[in-house]
Motif scaffolding. Structure first.
Motif, PDB file in Angstrom:
ATOM      1  N   ARG A   1       4.842  -2.377  -8.037  1.00  0.00           N
ATOM      2  CA  ARG A   1       3.001  -3.177  -7.761  1.00  0.00           C
ATOM      3  C   ARG A   1       3.369  -4.438  -7.738  1.00  0.00           C
TER       4      ARG A   1
ATOM      5  N   LYS B   1       2.559   3.874  -1.259  1.00  0.00           N
ATOM      6  CA  LYS B   1       2.669   5.573  -2.511  1.00  0.00           C
ATOM      7  C   LYS B   1       4.087   5.295  -2.958  1.00  0.00           C
TER       8      LYS B   1
ATOM      9  N   GLY C   1       0.788  -1.408   0.108  1.00  0.00           N
ATOM     10  CA  GLY C   1       0.304  -0.183  -0.190  1.00  0.00           C
ATOM     11  C   GLY C   1       0.907   1.356  -0.205  1.00  0.00           C
TER      12      GLY C   1
ATOM     13  N   GLN D   1       1.332   6.502  -8.743  1.00  0.00           N
ATOM     14  CA  GLN D   1       0.127   6.969  -9.924  1.00  0.00           C
ATOM     15  C   GLN D   1       1.703   8.214 -10.607  1.00  0.00           C
TER      16      GLN D   1
ATOM     17  N   SER E   1       3.109  -5.085  -4.331  1.00  0.00           N
ATOM     18  CA  SER E   1       1.148  -4.386  -3.411  1.00  0.00           C
ATOM     19  C   SER E   1       1.798  -2.407  -2.763  1.00  0.00           C
TER      20      SER E   1
ATOM     21  N   GLU F   1       2.299   1.069  -4.313  1.00  0.00           N
ATOM     22  CA  GLU F   1       1.451   2.102  -5.701  1.00  0.00           C
ATOM     23  C   GLU F   1       2.483   3.000  -6.420  1.00  0.00           C
TER      24      GLU F   1
END
Length: 178
Positions: A138, A116, A114, A145, A141, A143
């Motif tokens: 990814r 980021k 999780g 963006q 797990s 992230e």
């Protein structure tokens, strides 16, 4: 989202002054031929230019929800380290392959499920190198963006990264330099 015109000009001038912009006949990592080369290693080994890069990248990520800044070994290590120091965010380094000795693994630093991660890239052409790092994060797990690149060569990286749900944010574009 990128910095002001004044900030962009400051970075453009610094990149040129430290010798990061070169003209001639070059073959890029993507295999494409080019009449210019952006040697960010010149910038990342020049303290004044590296400081500008770190400050500009930190301005962009301020306000974003980011748990760590990451860079692909080797080219992005100084960039990600400088941004980590400037922003106070933890550093995550991504190897191209798993290390088979010592503690092993593909990551240096902590990657939690999780998390980021904002990736730093030196120069983007097609976005292929950073895409591999995004897939690795990814797969664990994490992230991703956003990718902040010092220079976007405007050769498809924006579109290629968008196709996997990642926004490319250039500090400057090649057209600003050449």
């Amino acid at each position: 989202m990128p910095g002001s015109e004044k900030s962009k000009q400051l970075l453009t001038d610094a990149l040129k002054a430290c010798g990061a912009v070169r003209f001639g006949d070059f073959t890029l990592a993507s295999g494409k031929k080019s009449t210019y080369y952006i040697d960010i290693k010149k910038a990342s080994t020049d303290p004044a230019t590296l400081r500008i890069i770190a400050q500009e990248a930190t301005k962009i990520i301020t306000g974003m929800q980011v748990d760590a800044v990451g860079g692909v070994v080797l080219g992005s290590v100084p960039l990600a380290t400088a941004v980590s120091l400037e922003s106070g965010l933890p550093l995550l380094l991504i190897r191209k392959d798993d290390k088979s000795y010592g503690t092993g693994g593909r990551f240096v630093g902590e990657l939690r499920a999780g998390s980021k991660v904002l990736l730093l890239e030196d120069v983007t052409t097609s976005g292929g190198s950073v895409k591999d790092a995004i897939e690795a994060i990814r797969a664990q797990s994490g992230e991703v963006q956003h990718v902040v690149t010092v220079v976007d060569r405007e050769s498809g990286a924006t579109e290629n990264l968008a196709s996997i749900g990642v926004k490319l944010i250039p500090l400057v574009r090649a057209s600003d330099l050449v």
